[in-house]
Design a protein around this motif. Structure first.
Motif, PDB file in Angstrom:
ATOM      1  N   THR A   7       0.815  -1.218   0.000  1.00  0.00           N
ATOM      2  CA  THR A   7       0.000   0.000   0.000  1.00  0.00           C
ATOM      3  C   THR A   7       0.844   1.261   0.000  1.00  0.00           C
ATOM      4  O   THR A   7       0.395   2.297  -0.455  1.00  0.00           O
ATOM      5  CB  THR A   7      -0.934   0.015   1.223  1.00  0.00           C
ATOM      6  N   ASN A   8       2.060   1.217   0.508  1.00  0.00           N
ATOM      7  CA  ASN A   8       2.883   2.418   0.563  1.00  0.00           C
ATOM      8  C   ASN A   8       3.939   2.475  -0.541  1.00  0.00           C
ATOM      9  O   ASN A   8       4.803   3.336  -0.520  1.00  0.00           O
ATOM     10  CB  ASN A   8       3.563   2.535   1.929  1.00  0.00           C
ATOM     11  N   SER A   9       3.899   1.566  -1.491  1.00  0.00           N
ATOM     12  CA  SER A   9       4.888   1.584  -2.567  1.00  0.00           C
ATOM     13  C   SER A   9       4.508   2.628  -3.611  1.00  0.00           C
ATOM     14  O   SER A   9       3.346   2.857  -3.889  1.00  0.00           O
ATOM     15  CB  SER A   9       4.996   0.200  -3.228  1.00  0.00           C
ATOM     16  N   ALA A  10       5.516   3.266  -4.188  1.00  0.00           N
ATOM     17  CA  ALA A  10       5.286   4.306  -5.185  1.00  0.00           C
ATOM     18  C   ALA A  10       5.039   3.669  -6.544  1.00  0.00           C
ATOM     19  O   ALA A  10       5.788   2.809  -6.988  1.00  0.00           O
ATOM     20  CB  ALA A  10       6.480   5.244  -5.252  1.00  0.00           C
ATOM     21  N   MET A  11       3.994   4.075  -7.192  1.00  0.00           N
ATOM     22  CA  MET A  11       3.659   3.585  -8.525  1.00  0.00           C
ATOM     23  C   MET A  11       4.244   4.541  -9.568  1.00  0.00           C
ATOM     24  O   MET A  11       4.610   5.668  -9.253  1.00  0.00           O
ATOM     25  CB  MET A  11       2.138   3.517  -8.696  1.00  0.00           C
ATOM     26  N   ALA A  12       4.286   4.069 -10.793  1.00  0.00           N
ATOM     27  CA  ALA A  12       4.732   4.936 -11.884  1.00  0.00           C
ATOM     28  C   ALA A  12       3.737   6.074 -12.039  1.00  0.00           C
ATOM     29  O   ALA A  12       2.530   5.875 -12.017  1.00  0.00           O
ATOM     30  CB  ALA A  12       4.806   4.137 -13.173  1.00  0.00           C
TER      31      ALA A  12
END
Length: 84
Positions: A7-12
């Motif tokens: 949930t806290n990972s950065a997406m493109a």
């Protein structure tokens, strides 16, 4: 089946969305500063201040590009997950 995306990972595209929001709000502040003398009856600001108001549109376009990039990355991930 568990989702592998945290949930806290950065997406493109997240960086573009954040940058677009910052530019948009800078343009909004410039718009408020530019319009205020018109309501107060004082001398208007120089013409370049009206140009700074265009940052709202630029920020909106940058954020929109970030959304499109994020959608494309999500579709790519879904396509890769479906082919397994």
């Amino acid at each position: 089946m568990r989702d592998k995306t945290q949930t806290n990972s950065a997406m493109a595209g997240d960086g573009l969305i954040r940058a677009g929001a910052i530019v948009f709000f800078a343009g909004a502040v410039a718009t408020l500063v530019t319009v205020t003398p018109l309501f107060l009856g004082t001398k208007p600001f120089p013409a370049y201040m009206f140009g700074l108001c265009m940052l709202m549109g630029v920020g909106f376009l940058v954020a929109g590009a970030g959304v499109l990039r994020s959608v494309a990355a999500g579709r790519r991930q879904a396509r890769e997950a479906g082919s397994r």
